[in-house]
Design a protein around this motif. Structure first.
Motif, PDB file in Angstrom:
ATOM      1  N   GLU A   1     -13.385  -3.463  -5.431  1.00  0.00           N
ATOM      2  CA  GLU A   1     -12.837  -4.184  -4.282  1.00  0.00           C
ATOM      3  C   GLU A   1     -13.816  -4.156  -3.112  1.00  0.00           C
ATOM      4  OE1 GLU A   1     -10.111  -6.072  -4.110  1.00  0.00           O
ATOM      5  OE2 GLU A   1      -9.762  -5.657  -6.224  1.00  0.00           O
ATOM      6  N   LYS A   2     -14.452  -3.014  -2.888  1.00  0.00           N
ATOM      7  CA  LYS A   2     -15.447  -2.912  -1.816  1.00  0.00           C
ATOM      8  C   LYS A   2     -16.605  -3.870  -2.083  1.00  0.00           C
ATOM      9  CE  LYS A   2     -14.790   1.950  -0.683  1.00  0.00           C
ATOM     10  NZ  LYS A   2     -15.448   3.276  -0.734  1.00  0.00           N
TER      11      LYS A   2
ATOM     12  N   LYS B   1      -8.564  15.423  -7.452  1.00  0.00           N
ATOM     13  CA  LYS B   1      -7.706  14.242  -7.660  1.00  0.00           C
ATOM     14  C   LYS B   1      -6.856  14.380  -8.928  1.00  0.00           C
ATOM     15  CE  LYS B   1      -9.276  11.487  -4.342  1.00  0.00           C
ATOM     16  NZ  LYS B   1      -8.481  11.030  -3.258  1.00  0.00           N
TER      17      LYS B   1
ATOM     18  N   GLU C   1      -8.760   4.151 -11.069  1.00  0.00           N
ATOM     19  CA  GLU C   1      -8.437   3.841  -9.669  1.00  0.00           C
ATOM     20  C   GLU C   1      -9.705   3.821  -8.819  1.00  0.00           C
ATOM     21  OE1 GLU C   1      -5.587   6.464  -7.946  1.00  0.00           O
ATOM     22  OE2 GLU C   1      -3.960   5.746  -9.216  1.00  0.00           O
ATOM     23  N   TYR C   2     -10.570   4.801  -9.028  1.00  0.00           N
ATOM     24  CA  TYR C   2     -11.817   4.878  -8.275  1.00  0.00           C
ATOM     25  C   TYR C   2     -12.694   3.657  -8.541  1.00  0.00           C
ATOM     26  CZ  TYR C   2     -16.337   6.560  -6.651  1.00  0.00           C
ATOM     27  OH  TYR C   2     -17.550   6.671  -6.019  1.00  0.00           O
ATOM     28  N   ARG C   3     -12.816   3.257  -9.811  1.00  0.00           N
ATOM     29  CA  ARG C   3     -13.601   2.064 -10.166  1.00  0.00           C
ATOM     30  C   ARG C   3     -13.026   0.817  -9.507  1.00  0.00           C
ATOM     31  NH1 ARG C   3     -13.042   3.931 -15.522  1.00  0.00           N
ATOM     32  NH2 ARG C   3     -14.710   5.394 -15.951  1.00  0.00           N
ATOM     33  N   GLN C   4     -11.713   0.713  -9.505  1.00  0.00           N
ATOM     34  CA  GLN C   4     -11.063  -0.446  -8.895  1.00  0.00           C
ATOM     35  C   GLN C   4     -11.327  -0.495  -7.391  1.00  0.00           C
ATOM     36  OE1 GLN C   4      -9.692  -2.803 -10.724  1.00  0.00           O
ATOM     37  NE2 GLN C   4      -9.318  -4.037  -8.928  1.00  0.00           N
ATOM     38  N   GLN C   5     -11.270   0.651  -6.734  1.00  0.00           N
ATOM     39  CA  GLN C   5     -11.552   0.702  -5.301  1.00  0.00           C
ATOM     40  C   GLN C   5     -12.993   0.296  -5.017  1.00  0.00           C
ATOM     41  OE1 GLN C   5     -10.623   4.743  -4.324  1.00  0.00           O
ATOM     42  NE2 GLN C   5      -8.416   4.363  -4.163  1.00  0.00           N
ATOM     43  N   GLU C   6     -13.930   0.793  -5.812  1.00  0.00           N
ATOM     44  CA  GLU C   6     -15.337   0.439  -5.641  1.00  0.00           C
ATOM     45  C   GLU C   6     -15.556  -1.050  -5.893  1.00  0.00           C
ATOM     46  OE1 GLU C   6     -17.990   2.393  -4.556  1.00  0.00           O
ATOM     47  OE2 GLU C   6     -16.272   3.647  -4.016  1.00  0.00           O
TER      48      GLU C   6
ATOM     49  N   SER D   1     -21.843   1.344   2.472  1.00  0.00           N
ATOM     50  CA  SER D   1     -21.477   1.128   1.066  1.00  0.00           C
ATOM     51  C   SER D   1     -22.640   0.534   0.285  1.00  0.00           C
ATOM     52  CB  SER D   1     -20.274   0.195   0.959  1.00  0.00           C
ATOM     53  OG  SER D   1     -19.137   0.797   1.490  1.00  0.00           O
TER      54      SER D   1
END
Length: 152
Positions: free
Chosen positions: A46-47, A9, A39-44, A68
């Motif tokens: 949101e999940k 990435k 970005e990865y933390r933000q995606q997690e 998840s």
């Protein structure tokens, strides 16, 4: 995200071919790494926000929500894992993931609701509380050796 995936990435973020740098360091590398991790933390996150309205006792095991919840290490998912430990359709792999979490309430529910093998029982005993041991004695088929360990 494992280290290789993170490196891939970062190279994508920098617009470079994977492995083309002689040294993976410097200001640009650090900046790109921080951006990718954020970005990865933000995606997690949101999940995890979307996970609140799911009934983990009845949700399909192949659903994204279930996968998840059982795979995350986030503290917010502990309550979901406690509920998941009560399901009667967990695979040995699912049970192992829950044992590795180590939460006492998860271990209690595993001892109470799941059919555990000797290896799993041995791992649970390392962190077992009184109630966990009680359910192991009541609900599991234990060998004489394990019964002796519990009574100590």
């Amino acid at each position: 995200m494992d280290s290789k995936e993170l490196r891939i990435k970062i190279y994508e973020r920098l617009g470079l071919e994977f492995g083309s740098l002689s040294s993976e360091g410097g200001n640009d590398w650090v900046r790109a790494e921080k951006e990718v991790l954020e970005e990865y933390r933000q995606q997690e996150f949101e999940k995890l926000k979307d996970m609140k309205s799911v009934d983990y006792l009845t949700v399909d095991k192949n659903s994204d929500e279930f996968i998840s919840a059982i795979n995350t290490t986030a503290l917010i998912a502990q309550n979901y894992k406690i509920i998941i430990a009560q399901r009667n359709d967990l695979s040995m792999e699912d049970i192992d993931k829950l044992i590795e979490d180590g939460n006492k309430d998860i271990l209690i529910n595993l001892s109470r609701y799941q059919k555990l093998n000797n290896s799993q029982i041995e791992r649970i005993l390392l962190k077992a509380t009184y109630l966990c041991k009680k359910y192991l004695l009541e609900k599991q088929d234990l060998s004489k050796n394990i019964k002796e360990k519990i009574s100590i």
